[in-house]
Design a protein around this motif. Sequence first.
Motif, PDB file in Angstrom:
ATOM      1  N   THR A  43       0.843  -1.194   0.000  1.00 33.73           N
ATOM      2  CA  THR A  43       0.000   0.000   0.000  1.00 33.73           C
ATOM      3  C   THR A  43       0.881   1.248   0.000  1.00 33.73           C
ATOM      4  O   THR A  43       1.826   1.345   0.777  1.00 33.73           O
ATOM      5  CB  THR A  43      -0.906   0.011   1.245  1.00 33.73           C
ATOM      6  OG1 THR A  43      -1.656  -1.192   1.269  1.00 33.73           O
ATOM      7  CG2 THR A  43      -1.855   1.192   1.231  1.00 33.73           C
ATOM      8  N   LYS A  47       0.535   1.356  -7.018  1.00 34.87           N
ATOM      9  CA  LYS A  47      -0.004   0.304  -7.894  1.00 34.87           C
ATOM     10  C   LYS A  47      -0.892   0.868  -8.998  1.00 34.87           C
ATOM     11  O   LYS A  47      -0.801   0.459 -10.148  1.00 34.87           O
ATOM     12  CB  LYS A  47      -0.820  -0.705  -7.066  1.00 34.87           C
ATOM     13  CG  LYS A  47      -0.021  -1.590  -6.152  1.00 34.87           C
ATOM     14  CD  LYS A  47      -0.874  -2.714  -5.569  1.00 34.87           C
ATOM     15  CE  LYS A  47      -2.086  -2.197  -4.817  1.00 34.87           C
ATOM     16  NZ  LYS A  47      -1.739  -1.335  -3.666  1.00 34.87           N
ATOM     17  N   GLU A 144      -6.784  -5.432  -6.236  1.00 33.54           N
ATOM     18  CA  GLU A 144      -7.069  -6.199  -5.011  1.00 33.54           C
ATOM     19  C   GLU A 144      -7.200  -7.684  -5.363  1.00 33.54           C
ATOM     20  O   GLU A 144      -8.140  -8.371  -4.955  1.00 33.54           O
ATOM     21  CB  GLU A 144      -8.341  -5.690  -4.314  1.00 33.54           C
ATOM     22  CG  GLU A 144      -8.396  -4.198  -4.077  1.00 33.54           C
ATOM     23  CD  GLU A 144      -7.345  -3.688  -3.099  1.00 33.54           C
ATOM     24  OE1 GLU A 144      -6.730  -4.509  -2.396  1.00 33.54           O
ATOM     25  OE2 GLU A 144      -7.136  -2.460  -3.051  1.00 33.54           O
ATOM     26  N   ALA A 179      -1.692  -5.697  -2.765  1.00 33.40           N
ATOM     27  CA  ALA A 179      -0.736  -5.135  -1.793  1.00 33.40           C
ATOM     28  C   ALA A 179      -0.267  -6.192  -0.815  1.00 33.40           C
ATOM     29  O   ALA A 179       0.627  -5.950  -0.019  1.00 33.40           O
ATOM     30  CB  ALA A 179      -1.381  -3.982  -1.029  1.00 33.40           C
ATOM     31  N   THR A 180      -0.868  -7.381  -0.866  1.00 32.94           N
ATOM     32  CA  THR A 180      -0.539  -8.369   0.154  1.00 32.94           C
ATOM     33  C   THR A 180      -0.887  -9.758  -0.327  1.00 32.94           C
ATOM     34  O   THR A 180      -2.033 -10.027  -0.665  1.00 32.94           O
ATOM     35  CB  THR A 180      -1.301  -8.074   1.459  1.00 32.94           C
ATOM     36  OG1 THR A 180      -1.250  -9.221   2.285  1.00 32.94           O
ATOM     37  CG2 THR A 180      -2.747  -7.737   1.231  1.00 32.94           C
ATOM     38  N   MET A 296      -9.865   0.818   1.756  1.00 33.74           N
ATOM     39  CA  MET A 296      -9.383   0.390   0.450  1.00 33.74           C
ATOM     40  C   MET A 296      -9.560   1.488  -0.590  1.00 33.74           C
ATOM     41  O   MET A 296      -8.778   1.624  -1.511  1.00 33.74           O
ATOM     42  CB  MET A 296     -10.115  -0.875   0.002  1.00 33.74           C
ATOM     43  CG  MET A 296      -9.758  -2.094   0.814  1.00 33.74           C
ATOM     44  SD  MET A 296     -10.832  -3.494   0.476  1.00 33.74           S
ATOM     45  CE  MET A 296     -10.108  -4.093  -1.044  1.00 33.74           C
ATOM     46  N   ASP A 299      -7.774   7.695  -0.381  1.00 28.17           N
ATOM     47  CA  ASP A 299      -6.461   8.146  -0.841  1.00 28.17           C
ATOM     48  C   ASP A 299      -6.014   9.285   0.072  1.00 28.17           C
ATOM     49  O   ASP A 299      -6.044  10.449  -0.295  1.00 28.17           O
ATOM     50  CB  ASP A 299      -6.547   8.603  -2.305  1.00 28.17           C
ATOM     51  CG  ASP A 299      -5.179   8.961  -2.859  1.00 28.17           C
ATOM     52  OD1 ASP A 299      -4.173   8.515  -2.271  1.00 28.17           O
ATOM     53  OD2 ASP A 299      -5.110   9.702  -3.857  1.00 28.17           O
ATOM     54  N   GLN A 320      -2.303  -5.156   5.351  1.00 28.52           N
ATOM     55  CA  GLN A 320      -2.917  -4.199   4.434  1.00 28.52           C
ATOM     56  C   GLN A 320      -3.521  -3.017   5.194  1.00 28.52           C
ATOM     57  O   GLN A 320      -3.398  -1.865   4.773  1.00 28.52           O
ATOM     58  CB  GLN A 320      -3.991  -4.860   3.577  1.00 28.52           C
ATOM     59  CG  GLN A 320      -4.470  -3.911   2.472  1.00 28.52           C
ATOM     60  CD  GLN A 320      -5.458  -4.562   1.546  1.00 28.52           C
ATOM     61  OE1 GLN A 320      -6.474  -5.082   2.008  1.00 28.52           O
ATOM     62  NE2 GLN A 320      -5.199  -4.534   0.253  1.00 28.52           N
ATOM     63  N   GLU A 321      -4.162  -3.300   6.318  1.00 30.13           N
ATOM     64  CA  GLU A 321      -4.800  -2.223   7.079  1.00 30.13           C
ATOM     65  C   GLU A 321      -3.764  -1.301   7.726  1.00 30.13           C
ATOM     66  O   GLU A 321      -3.925  -0.078   7.721  1.00 30.13           O
ATOM     67  CB  GLU A 321      -5.754  -2.829   8.119  1.00 30.13           C
ATOM     68  CG  GLU A 321      -7.012  -3.389   7.465  1.00 30.13           C
ATOM     69  CD  GLU A 321      -7.615  -4.574   8.195  1.00 30.13           C
ATOM     70  OE1 GLU A 321      -7.382  -4.710   9.420  1.00 30.13           O
ATOM     71  OE2 GLU A 321      -8.299  -5.382   7.545  1.00 30.13           O
ATOM     72  N   GLY A 323      -0.980  -0.748   6.497  1.00 23.38           N
ATOM     73  CA  GLY A 323      -0.354  -0.056   5.362  1.00 23.38           C
ATOM     74  C   GLY A 323      -1.040   1.233   4.982  1.00 23.38           C
ATOM     75  O   GLY A 323      -0.509   2.010   4.171  1.00 23.38           O
ATOM     76  N   ARG A 324      -2.200   1.506   5.562  1.00 18.91           N
ATOM     77  CA  ARG A 324      -2.885   2.778   5.276  1.00 18.91           C
ATOM     78  C   ARG A 324      -2.302   3.930   6.085  1.00 18.91           C
ATOM     79  O   ARG A 324      -2.668   5.077   5.914  1.00 18.91           O
ATOM     80  CB  ARG A 324      -4.382   2.601   5.524  1.00 18.91           C
ATOM     81  CG  ARG A 324      -5.004   1.762   4.431  1.00 18.91           C
ATOM     82  CD  ARG A 324      -6.301   1.075   4.771  1.00 18.91           C
ATOM     83  NE  ARG A 324      -6.571   0.059   3.744  1.00 18.91           N
ATOM     84  CZ  ARG A 324      -7.395  -0.954   3.886  1.00 18.91           C
ATOM     85  NH1 ARG A 324      -8.047  -1.102   5.018  1.00 18.91           N
ATOM     86  NH2 ARG A 324      -7.573  -1.829   2.915  1.00 18.91           N
ATOM     87  N   ARG A 327       1.474   6.696   4.302  1.00 21.01           N
ATOM     88  CA  ARG A 327       1.714   6.438   2.878  1.00 21.01           C
ATOM     89  C   ARG A 327       2.570   7.526   2.226  1.00 21.01           C
ATOM     90  O   ARG A 327       3.103   7.338   1.143  1.00 21.01           O
ATOM     91  CB  ARG A 327       0.378   6.303   2.140  1.00 21.01           C
ATOM     92  CG  ARG A 327      -0.338   5.014   2.479  1.00 21.01           C
ATOM     93  CD  ARG A 327      -1.712   4.921   1.864  1.00 21.01           C
ATOM     94  NE  ARG A 327      -1.657   4.995   0.409  1.00 21.01           N
ATOM     95  CZ  ARG A 327      -2.727   4.898  -0.370  1.00 21.01           C
ATOM     96  NH1 ARG A 327      -3.916   4.735   0.166  1.00 21.01           N
ATOM     97  NH2 ARG A 327      -2.614   4.971  -1.672  1.00 21.01           N
TER      98      ARG A 327
END
Length: 725
Positions: A43, A47, A144, A179-180, A296, A299, A320-321, A323-324, A327
């Motif tokens: 993330t 991507k 995803e 992302a994972t 998800m 941005d 993934q979570e 990773g927010r 950024r």
Amino acid sequence: MTKTLNLTEKLKQYFGFDTFKGDQEAIIRNLLDGNDSFVLMPTGGGKSLCYQLPSLLMDGVAVVISPLIALMKNQVDVINGISEENGVAHYINSSLNKAAIAQVMEDIRSGKTKLLYVAPESLIKPDNVEFLKSVKISFYAIDEAHCISEWGHDFRPEYRNIRPMINCIGQAPVIALTATATDKVRTDIKKSLGILDAKEFKSSFNRSNLYYEVRPKTNDVDKELIKFIKKNEGKSGIVYCLSRKKVEELSAILQANNIKAAAYHAGLDNIPRSQTQDDFLMERIDVIVATIAFGMGIDKPDVRFVVHYDIPKSLEGYYQETGRAGRDGGEGYCLAFYSYKDIQKLEKFMEGKPVAEQDIGRQLLKETAAYAESSVCRRKMLLHYFGEEYHKENCGNCDNCNRPAEKIEAQKALEIVLRTIIALKENFRQEYVIDVVTGNATDDVVSHRHDQLEVFGEGEEERPKIWNPVIRQALISVYIKKNIENYGILKITEKGKEFIEHPHSFMIVEDADFDNVDYDGASEGKASALDEDLYRILKTLRSKVAKRHNLPPYVIFQDVSLEQMATMYPVNCQDLLNIQGVGEGKAKRYGKEFWECISEYCKENDIVRPEEMRVRTIAKRSNAKLKIINSIDKQIPLDDIANAMGLDFDELLTEIERIVYSGTKVNIDYFLEEVMDDDCIEAIYDYFRESHTDCIETALDEFDGSFDEDELRLVRIKFLSEMAN
């Protein structure tokens, strides 16, 4: 052809960036050359650019299959924002009416639209399939992509239909992005999409700017969370919960403690959900409390913390979570609260599901529990899970590295484990291996006759809790590995065989002891360090204030409130509102003298005040409280209110007493006048005015049976509401 194309120039033209990040350019060139691609990128790695830029450069329309409407809208807005005309990007999903869909199709036919986002559910609709068969497809992008795999953390059965739909619509290059994904998920994705020969682009999973921490989840978890958020005041953060109900409760608690927070989950209507997302992006609120439905499609590069109030179902979901956060490369704090009770709860939820699904779910949960309980570098464990080695001993950016546990020698234990795996012909999982090592003759072990092996019980003399950390850390050190296709089965590596031949020191750290955490927490309202001197001063002040108002002292503040004041040292109105039994009415009416007295006392005695005040809770009765107040305002008889709410009459009186004791005024005169004589009301009212206690038992003795308990409580409510509030 692509070698001559200046992609950096196109990147600058369309997106304003001077250079590509990581593998972006190589991925785009592979796609432009008509090849399938598999992209594994964390993330924040960029991507979406890997399919957005080539879509603008290629003939036809690129079809992007995406799971979330919020994600589609966000990205369509971005692409249309960089274009000279609207309609370069579109989406088709359930939020559009027929006229809007017709306009999308017209823009695609005219060649204006270069990028079309669809949900997998929309892709399989016959009308959409027929339409897409009639236009040129430049490529298919599956975003995803982990949703394809049953071993992924967010499996969507609809994703399994993507390849048949591509075959039906027409062949074009495929790019799958996630992302994972573990090795097993990666294989599953490529097999399902029919792109086994796709070129793989795998970026490092190491997010060096993220700090990882796991704390025990006790009954004080709300207090810890509020303290953490207030230390990060003004910063954007996300708090993840597993259930919608917990999301609603927790967001209300944060709001009650003056934190700008809002709830977000799939059960909310579209309008409030979109409003919450916009408020977060525009920084009108600081904290989103959400299920995994949130994030998800967002941005927001400057999310500074991600908290897992409930431990997630898999490490992929967790990664993934988290990773927010951060950024933009800035700080990102990832805090998880862990209790094994949560793992057991999640396992219970799986009951009734197909056996294969339960098996997968339990294996994923075990990995999550292992991560939470381990004292090994969190970064090292996460990266190992995704098939990446981390060579540093200490990352310096996780709780386990900043507070390292003592290392112990485990050479003998590792030898026993390795020899046992070999004796079991490398055909069993971790729990089974431990059963054999420790001599636990389970039905399964006996049925396989493994209780007769020479290695059976060889580790009985070792500490029972050593085996899980030995195996986990042997996996990280590549002495053993887990079979990808048969998830969880332990195999010996060449390095492991060498260890058996030439044993040497193997230092490990034992797991954190979550079993001995006091999960009951402290009793609410109990003083932890009562300042007796201050308590006496406050009691004297209360008597003085009561005398001035011609009221009994308990009407001003109850003893429990004074005890908390003498423990927490509130020095302003806001602090005082955090004290049990003090609502806004009481704080405004009587509070100033008390907090000024406490402030002076702190100065004179060099008191260092506690960092936190008592957390203001919204008990589960908070909605009931509002309903009671509104019903009383409408003058609905109290017995009817009790019936409507499913309460006994005395339970309703208890709720009303809580309301008035905290400083909220209610007027029950309309009910009293119906059930009691004026003279009786006046006699009881006068008693409470003169009494130095509000105790009902004392009042019953005083009136010697003239009034029953309910009558006394009703008049006490009237008295407290009028005189105290």
